[in-house]
Design an enzyme around this catalytic site. Structure first.
Site, short mmCIF file in Angstrom:
data_model
loop_
_atom_site.label_atom_id
_atom_site.label_comp_id
_atom_site.label_asym_id
_atom_site.label_seq_id
_atom_site.Cartn_x
_atom_site.Cartn_y
_atom_site.Cartn_z
N ASN A 9 0.81 -1.23 0.00
CA ASN A 9 0.00 0.00 0.00
C ASN A 9 0.84 1.28 0.00
OD1 ASN A 9 -2.58 1.65 0.71
ND2 ASN A 9 -1.13 2.11 2.36
N SER A 31 -4.01 2.91 -8.48
CA SER A 31 -4.70 4.20 -8.60
C SER A 31 -5.41 4.27 -9.95
CB SER A 31 -3.67 5.34 -8.54
OG SER A 31 -4.27 6.58 -8.85
N TYR A 77 4.05 9.68 -11.34
CA TYR A 77 3.06 8.92 -10.56
C TYR A 77 2.23 8.03 -11.50
CZ TYR A 77 -0.68 8.03 -7.14
OH TYR A 77 -1.60 7.43 -6.29
N ALA A 134 3.02 6.84 -14.39
CA ALA A 134 3.85 5.73 -14.91
C ALA A 134 4.04 4.66 -13.84
CB ALA A 134 5.21 6.27 -15.36
N SER A 135 4.22 5.09 -12.60
CA SER A 135 4.44 4.10 -11.53
C SER A 135 3.18 3.25 -11.30
CB SER A 135 4.88 4.78 -10.22
OG SER A 135 3.81 5.49 -9.62
N ILE A 189 -9.42 10.18 -2.89
CA ILE A 189 -9.75 9.76 -1.53
C ILE A 189 -9.20 10.77 -0.53
CG2 ILE A 189 -9.58 7.84 0.12
CD1 ILE A 189 -10.99 7.14 -2.60
N1 LIG Z 1 -5.41 9.48 -1.46
C1 LIG Z 1 -5.78 9.25 -2.72
O1 LIG Z 1 -6.61 9.97 -3.30
C2 LIG Z 1 -5.19 8.07 -3.46
C3 LIG Z 1 -5.72 7.78 -4.72
C4 LIG Z 1 -5.22 6.70 -5.44
C5 LIG Z 1 -4.22 5.93 -4.91
N2 LIG Z 1 -3.70 6.22 -3.69
C6 LIG Z 1 -2.63 5.34 -3.18
O2 LIG Z 1 -2.99 4.86 -1.91
C7 LIG Z 1 -1.80 4.57 -1.16
C8 LIG Z 1 -1.90 5.25 0.19
O3 LIG Z 1 -1.98 6.65 -0.03
P1 LIG Z 1 -2.60 7.68 1.05
O4 LIG Z 1 -3.43 8.63 0.30
O5 LIG Z 1 -3.16 6.92 2.20
O6 LIG Z 1 -1.26 8.46 1.46
P2 LIG Z 1 -0.55 8.71 2.86
O7 LIG Z 1 0.61 9.59 2.57
O8 LIG Z 1 -1.54 9.15 3.87
O9 LIG Z 1 -0.04 7.26 3.26
C9 LIG Z 1 1.03 6.65 2.61
C10 LIG Z 1 1.85 5.89 3.63
O10 LIG Z 1 2.95 5.26 2.97
C11 LIG Z 1 4.12 5.48 3.74
N3 LIG Z 1 5.30 5.47 2.89
C12 LIG Z 1 5.57 6.28 1.84
N4 LIG Z 1 6.78 6.02 1.37
C13 LIG Z 1 7.31 5.01 2.12
C14 LIG Z 1 8.55 4.33 2.13
N5 LIG Z 1 9.54 4.64 1.28
N6 LIG Z 1 8.74 3.35 3.05
C15 LIG Z 1 7.76 3.05 3.93
N7 LIG Z 1 6.59 3.68 4.00
C16 LIG Z 1 6.36 4.65 3.09
C17 LIG Z 1 3.90 6.86 4.37
O11 LIG Z 1 4.73 7.05 5.49
C18 LIG Z 1 2.42 6.81 4.70
O12 LIG Z 1 2.19 6.27 5.98
C19 LIG Z 1 -0.63 5.06 -2.03
O13 LIG Z 1 -0.08 3.96 -2.73
C20 LIG Z 1 -1.31 6.03 -2.99
O14 LIG Z 1 -0.60 6.16 -4.21
C21 LIG Z 1 -4.17 7.27 -2.95
#
Ligand SMILES: NC(=O)c1ccc[n+]([C@@H]2O[C@H](COP(=O)([O-])OP(=O)(O)OC[C@H]3O[C@@H](n4cnc5c(N)ncnc54)[C@H](O)[C@@H]3O)[C@@H](O)[C@H]2O)c1
Length: 252
Positions: free
Chosen positions: A89, A142, A155, A157-158, A188
């Site tokens: 995640n 995503s 982002y 591309a990833s 979200i």
């Molecule tokens: N929020 C959105 O709208 C949304 C939409 C689509 C996808 N996502 C994806 O959902 C996932 C969670 O995102 P979120 O919105 O909860 O963000 P967030 O920043 O609240 O949570 C991400 C978590 O990942 C941890 N993290 C990041 N890089 C890290 C690393 N190198 N090593 C260990 N931990 C690491 C952070 O410390 C954090 O706790 C991500 O993969 C994001 O791309 C989020």
């Protein structure tokens, strides 16, 4: 309980979508190894999970470092005697116009969002196959892995890569009884999106692209991750399940 006694390794679980997954999984009976690089947030979430009666193993790890990533998996295997579910995640998103994305920014997005899920999944697949066990992987991808958004080339591309990685893993691991799926959230409410949500003009304009007309909540993603991690999805593999209020079905 849908994950009773299942051992789960969750990355990026200390806040946002990951924290919602952690809470849901613990309430469904999972034993949870939760990895994150932000120590304070990790500690706070672990307290929250323990207050729910959860059996929780906190692991401080920066997934950009393969040594720390391997240590995370070793610690989880040792604590629980095996892992049933891996949830990749953790992710980052730092928007920037195409011409301003630095090589460092590109590398960080691709390393955290794509390479780390690959390394963790490959390692777990080896463990499961060598031990004769099976398991399930769920990746947090995503809608940006399906359609391109401006200022997010790295982002996009990833996450596009993560969707194809999900399918590739599913294809090669199906015969070993290992399922691999992804959830593709839309917009979200987490700290990644809060600045936009708090800007009235920006959010009003943005929500015109979402047929359901509202922002999603982390627990609405966690419900889907729970489904993909549980027996209820036992005939589903290689699927990237979009959870976006209808955003990607809209032509204009
Ligand atoms: N929020 C959105 O709208 C949304 C939409 C689509 C996808 N996502 C994806 O959902 C996932 C969670 O995102 P979120 O919105 O909860 O963000 P967030 O920043 O609240 O949570 C991400 C978590 O990942 C941890 N993290 C990041 N890089 C890290 C690393 N190198 N090593 C260990 N931990 C690491 C952070 O410390 C954090 O706790 C991500 O993969 C994001 O791309 C989020």
């Amino acid at each position: 309980m849908r994950l009773k006694s299942k051992a789960v390794l969750l990355t990026g679980g200390s806040q946002g979508i990951g924290q919602a997954i952690a809470l849901k999984f613990v309430r469904e009976g999972a034993r949870l190894a939760i990895a994150d690089r932000e120590v304070k947030a990790l500690e706070e979430t672990v307290s929250l999970l323990r207050a729910e009666g959860g059996e929780v193993l906190p692991i401080e790890a920066d997934l950009q470092d393969k040594v720390q990533l391997d240590r995370m998996i070793d610690a989880s295997l040792e604590a629980f005697g095996g892992i049933d579910v891996l949830v990749n995640n953790a992710g980052i998103c730092r928007p920037a116009p195409l011409l301003e994305i630095s090589e460092e920014d590109w590398d960080q997005h691709l390393t955290i969002n794509l390479k780390a899920p690959f390394l963790a999944s490959q390692r777990m697949a080896r463990e499961w196959i060598e031990s004769g066990k099976t398991g399930t992987i769920v990746n947090t991808s995503s809608v940006n892995g399906i359609q391109a958004e401006a200022n997010q080339a790295h982002y996009n591309a990833s996450k596009g890569g993560l969707n194809l990685l999900t399918m590739s893993l599913a294809l090669e691991l199906a015969q070993s009884g290992i399922r691999v799926n992804a959830v593709c959230p839309g917009f979200i409410e987490t700290r990644l999106t809060r600045p936009a949500i708090q800007n009235e003009a920006v959010i009003t304009e943005y929500l015109k692209s979402v047929p359901m007309g509202r922002v999603g909540q982390p627990d609405e993603i966690a419900d889907v991750v729970l489904f993909l991690a549980s027996e209820e999805s036992r005939y589903i593999t290689g699927h990237c399940l979009v959870v976006d209020g209808g955003q990607v079905i809209k032509l204009s």
